[in-house]
Write an enzyme that holds these catalytic residues in place. Structure first.
Site, mmCIF file in Angstrom:
data_model
loop_
_atom_site.group_PDB
_atom_site.id
_atom_site.type_symbol
_atom_site.label_atom_id
_atom_site.label_comp_id
_atom_site.label_asym_id
_atom_site.label_seq_id
_atom_site.Cartn_x
_atom_site.Cartn_y
_atom_site.Cartn_z
ATOM 1 N N LYS A 35 2.991 50.844 26.742
ATOM 2 C CA LYS A 35 2.436 50.129 27.737
ATOM 3 C C LYS A 35 1.276 50.777 28.662
ATOM 4 C CE LYS A 35 3.666 47.880 32.051
ATOM 5 N NZ LYS A 35 4.684 47.403 33.302
ATOM 6 N N GLU B 273 4.373 62.144 24.836
ATOM 7 C CA GLU B 273 4.924 62.386 23.548
ATOM 8 C C GLU B 273 4.338 61.412 22.482
ATOM 9 O OE1 GLU B 273 6.182 61.661 26.493
ATOM 10 O OE2 GLU B 273 8.359 62.697 26.643
ATOM 11 N N GLY C 33 8.645 47.991 30.668
ATOM 12 C CA GLY C 33 8.847 48.496 29.528
ATOM 13 C C GLY C 33 10.143 48.031 28.592
ATOM 14 N N ARG C 34 11.199 48.225 29.392
ATOM 15 C CA ARG C 34 12.521 47.941 28.915
ATOM 16 C C ARG C 34 12.766 46.774 28.597
ATOM 17 N NH1 ARG C 34 12.355 50.659 33.278
ATOM 18 N NH2 ARG C 34 13.572 49.823 35.066
ATOM 19 N N GLU D 293 18.230 53.205 33.347
ATOM 20 C CA GLU D 293 17.123 53.303 33.650
ATOM 21 C C GLU D 293 16.784 52.387 34.984
ATOM 22 O OE1 GLU D 293 13.395 55.261 31.597
ATOM 23 O OE2 GLU D 293 12.837 52.979 31.727
ATOM 24 N N HIS E 186 37.889 56.537 15.990
ATOM 25 C CA HIS E 186 38.342 57.692 15.330
ATOM 26 C C HIS E 186 37.302 58.710 16.104
ATOM 27 C CE1 HIS E 186 40.514 55.877 12.123
ATOM 28 N NE2 HIS E 186 39.663 54.682 12.358
ATOM 29 N N LYS F 157 8.344 64.818 34.105
ATOM 30 C CA LYS F 157 7.002 64.795 33.045
ATOM 31 C C LYS F 157 6.012 65.884 33.947
ATOM 32 C CE LYS F 157 7.269 59.737 32.008
ATOM 33 N NZ LYS F 157 6.427 58.485 32.352
HETATM 34 O O1 F6P Z 1 10.687 56.758 30.333
HETATM 35 C C1 F6P Z 1 9.742 56.137 31.256
HETATM 36 C C2 F6P Z 1 9.049 55.229 30.846
HETATM 37 O O2 F6P Z 1 7.908 54.835 31.669
HETATM 38 C C3 F6P Z 1 9.810 53.937 30.459
HETATM 39 O O3 F6P Z 1 10.269 53.114 31.270
HETATM 40 C C4 F6P Z 1 9.091 53.529 29.391
HETATM 41 O O4 F6P Z 1 9.864 52.334 28.416
HETATM 42 C C5 F6P Z 1 8.608 54.669 28.608
HETATM 43 O O5 F6P Z 1 8.556 55.580 29.465
HETATM 44 C C6 F6P Z 1 7.626 54.286 27.714
HETATM 45 O O6 F6P Z 1 6.199 54.100 28.448
HETATM 46 P P1 F6P Z 1 5.002 53.593 27.610
HETATM 47 O O7 F6P Z 1 5.234 52.329 27.072
HETATM 48 O O8 F6P Z 1 4.177 53.404 28.812
HETATM 49 O O9 F6P Z 1 4.514 54.719 26.570
#
Ligand code: F6P
Length: 512
Positions: A191, A197, A253-254, A339, A371, A480
């Site tokens: 987003k 990462e 995002g979620r 979250e 289990h 972060k």
């Molecule tokens: O973990 C934090 C966060 O901002 C989430 O809410 C989000 O889904 C994820 O990182 C990835 O963010 P992006 O889509 O901006 O890479």
């Protein structure tokens, strides 16, 4: 009027109701009311929610509904659907429901995915793309991963898919080792297009393509697509505008699997299935918007959870899908619930000290979970409300397996509630442990859409009652920032433990 729910008369009545009913037997409720299962179940097209195996009486339910009215849940639902700024700490709306409304334009992802499905999207050397690597993290990963896994049986037969999220080089190494650069397409979903990462994985993928495809053939144009709310960031990264697909910044995002974030799903299953997925969510939206609170499944589910978390002080919740298709659902819900509602500052900026917010959510598919950790669910010192999820019709022909699976699900919820007497203390089951059951007709795109939207709305209702914002996630920022500082070798202000561990790692790695 205070927005703190514990100050309301409705909350106080629930505290008294809890004291009055806490030693009630759930099984006893069934003995005195033969219609309890019907009375404490709600259903809409292909989805049934049974909350009868909880310590909730009619009076408790009414008091919980009073609390929902005190919190003005009907107004909150209206505000969500009207696109008002329900994400108040970020001055944004939360537009995920718009993504599944009737007039949504899917032409861009439809055209692209049909081209890939038809073998007409070619790599830099002219070979058709047959492997899609979806790179993303958190909300840009978990939704697509869940849905992909759930609908695997109907995937395009000659396309392969991988999901890459972790910064750990093992993740990308394993995936690239089995990939052919000439026929692989990377879809970078972020987003913000700033997630470290994700961008690191994208850069390594880019280097890998350049190292393995000879000549300057405009490799990125053939092998990279960006999905983001911030087009300019993807352009800064090096993608051309033609290879960038956007979505609205007002989609969190979620809550974004319904947007272009679902491009990989559209490629894997085709536009018809993707539309069915959106229709299922839309059916749940209509129910949530129009059903009165006492018949409103997301609202009732939220209230049951609030009863467990706030009045019974149950600290965790187990998600137990008796459906291999929903294997990734517990990890999806971990983000959606924790979250969203793992907050301790309320909407008025006050520290929350008089009530609890999100429980710890964990889970695993049945029967594997039986289990693994069911010992604790049945006999541990913690009471853990269990959420069973099953589907009536399987997606395979092994009827005996399916019958056994669902029998196990029923047996577990029955055993948790009924318990067992025994002369030997170690073999005794106290019972009276609450559970709910969600029964779907089938796990297909439509019902999956319904199920996910149900939890989205449930989480929203809880956040309104708790007076918190479920649409921000500032709690992930500090780590972060610190990771960035450490990566710049800046340990000023770091504690003795972190500094020492950093030194040990560097020494062993031979880095000065
Ligand atoms: O973990 C934090 C966060 O901002 C989430 O809410 C989000 O889904 C994820 O990182 C990835 O963010 P992006 O889509 O901006 O890479």
């Amino acid at each position: 009027m205070s927005n703190n729910p514990t100050q309301s008369a409705q909350w106080k009545e629930l505290v008294l109701q809890h004291a009055a009913t806490q030693s009630d037997s759930i099984e006893g409720y069934f003995k005195s009311d033969h219609k309890r299962a019907e009375r404490f179940s709600l259903s809409i097209d292909g989805l049934l929610y049974d909350f009868s195996k909880t310590q909730i009486t009619e009076k408790t339910r009414d008091l919980l509904l009073n609390l929902a009215h005190w919190a003005n849940i009907p107004n909150a639902i209206d505000a969500l659907f009207k696109g008002e700024e329900v994400n108040s700490t970020e001055n944004k709306a939360a537009l995920h429901t718009k993504l599944r409304s009737e007039n949504v334009d899917l032409s861009e992802i439809e055209t692209l995915s049909e081209k890939i499905r038809a073998g007409q999207f070619l790599g830099a050397t002219g070979k058709p793309i047959n492997h899609i690597i979806h790179i993303g993290l958190g909300g840009s990963d978990l939704g697509p991963r869940l849905v992909y896994d759930a609908l695997l049986e109907i995937k395009h037969p000659s396309l392969d898919f991988s999901f890459l999220s972790n910064a750990d080089g093992t993740d990308i190494n394993r995936i690239l080792k089995k990939s052919d650069p000439e026929t692989t397409l990377f879809i970078i979903v972020s987003k913000s297009f700033t997630t470290h990462e994700t961008l690191m994985n994208a850069k390594t993928a880019q280097d890998w393509l350049h190292a393995n495809i000879q000549g300057d053939k405009n490799i990125l144009a053939h092998h990279f697509i960006g999905v983001t709310a911030y087009k300019e960031k993807a352009i800064d990264y090096g993608l051309s505008a033609a290879n960038i697909i956007t979505f609205d910044d007002n989609v969190n995002g979620r809550f974004s699997v319904w947007s272009t974030v679902g491009l990989s799903l559209c490629i894997a299953f085709g536009i018809k299935e993707f539309k069915d997925f959106l229709s299922g969510a839309s059916a749940m939206d209509m129910h949530f918007k129009n059903a009165p609170l006492d018949k409103n499944i997301p609202c009732l589910m939220a209230l049951v959870d609030i009863w467990h978390r706030n009045f019974n002080d149950y600290r965790s919740k187990a998600i137990l899908p008796y459906a291999e298709e929903l294997k990734k659902f517990p990890s999806y819900l971990r983000q959606l619930e924790m979250e969203s509602n793992g907050k301790s500052i309320d909407l008025d900026g006050q520290h929350i000290h008089s009530y609890q917010t999100s429980p710890i959510v964990f889970g695993e598919v049945g029967t594997n979970s039986q289990h693994s950790f069911f010992q604790l669910l049945h006999q541990g010192t913690n009471r853990v409300p269990c959420e069973f999820i099953g589907a009536i019709t399987p997606n395979h022909e092994y009827a005996a397996h399916h019958i056994a699976l669902l029998n196990n699900m029923l047996a577990q919820s029955q055993a948790l509630m009924q318990g067992k007497e025994s002369a030997e203390p170690h073999r005794r089951f106290a019972g009276n442990r609450p559970s709910t059951t969600l029964l779907l007709n089938k796990i297909d795109a439509f019902h999956l859409g319904m199920l996910i939207a149900l939890y989205e709305h449930k989480v929203y209702v809880q956040s309104v009652i708790w007076n918190i914002n479920c649409f921000d996630q500032f709690g992930v920022e500090l780590g972060k920032e610190m990771a960035l500082k450490i990566s710049q070798q800046d340990l000023a202000g770091a504690d003795g433990s972190t500094t020492r561990l950093h030194r040990i790692i560097k020494d062993k790695q031979g880095i000065k």
